[in-house]
Design an enzyme around this catalytic site. Structure first.
Site, PDB file in Angstrom:
ATOM      1  CG  HIS A 148      -2.010  -1.075   1.253  1.00 16.40           C
ATOM      2  ND1 HIS A 148      -1.447  -2.325   2.232  1.00 16.40           N
ATOM      3  CD2 HIS A 148      -2.953  -1.530   0.620  1.00 16.40           C
ATOM      4  CE1 HIS A 148      -2.606  -3.091   1.950  1.00 16.40           C
ATOM      5  NE2 HIS A 148      -3.568  -2.707   1.065  1.00 16.40           N
ATOM      6  CG  HIS A 203       2.994  -3.432   9.613  1.00 21.81           C
ATOM      7  ND1 HIS A 203       3.680  -3.526   8.363  1.00 21.81           N
ATOM      8  CD2 HIS A 203       3.661  -3.794  10.483  1.00 21.81           C
ATOM      9  CE1 HIS A 203       4.699  -4.504   8.527  1.00 21.81           C
ATOM     10  NE2 HIS A 203       4.716  -4.702   9.750  1.00 21.81           N
ATOM     11  CB  CYS A 244      -1.048  -1.189   5.568  1.00 20.44           C
ATOM     12  SG  CYS A 244       0.022  -2.395   6.126  1.00 20.44           S
TER      13      CYS A 244
END
Length: 203
Positions: free
Chosen positions: A94, A160, A162
């Site tokens: 991403h 993370h 994402c």
């Protein structure tokens, strides 16, 4: 040229590549519904281009050369640990950041490396589009190949974005990955000693 200086220098992309990246960011701004010509965004494409250049400079460095620039013969056969190495990387799925700490240990087999080179190798691999699992393995493989030690241990803890900014949106989750070779893999006591040495800061 001094080899230590050359391997430690952060290499930049050519100017024409920076310009091309800026053009692409300008198109992205337009495609998400923004006006790239408005005052607040006029310089954003170039800033973003220079930012991604820095965040991915690991592609333009050789981690093996970093280690090879500071190898020394020494008859030391106990665990060497460099822990709490800050990492900042970009998830390749991403293009969102993940960040945390790396803990790296090795048992010399006649050769040691200058301590600052271990964080530099971590940084070299982290400054690429990455997966945490791959990052852990790459650090381990590089130290094992260049130093040929009796064992290498790498543990990475990271958050993370994402996972926290999108998708599942879990704000406090931490991912831990580990890789071991040689004595750390075969000897439970050696592995536990390493984990004890880094354990104070583990989640």
């Amino acid at each position: 040229m001094n080899n230590t200086l050359s391997v430690n220098k952060i290499p930049a992309l050519p100017e024409e590549d920076i310009d091309a990246l800026a053009d692409n960011y300008r198109h992205i701004l337009a495609h998400i519904g923004e006006d790239p010509q408005r005052e607040g965004l006029l310089k954003t494409p170039m800033r973003a281009a220079k930012s991604i250049d820095f965040l991915t400079h690991g592609y333009r460095q050789d981690p093996k050369s970093i280690l090879e620039s500071a190898l020394f013969h020494e008859d030391y056969k106990q665990i060497v640990v460099v822990k709490d190495i800050e990492i900042y990387s970009l998830c390749e799925h991403h293009l969102l950041p993940f960040f945390g700490k790396a803990h790296v240990g090795y048992i010399p087999n006649g050769t040691i490396v200058g301590l600052s080179k271990i964080p530099r190798v971590v940084e070299c691999f982290a400054r690429r589009l990455q997966l945490q699992e791959r990052l852990t393995t790459q650090i381990k493989d590089c130290l094992q190949e260049v130093l040929n030690p009796m064992g290498v241990a790498v543990v990475i803890e990271a958050q993370h974005l994402c996972m926290s900014m999108r998708g599942i949106q879990k704000q406090n989750s931490v991912t831990t990955t580990s890789e071991f070779t040689g004595a750390f893999l075969k000897n439970e006591n050696t592995r536990q000693e390493f984990m004890h040495l880094i354990g104070a800061d583990l989640h």
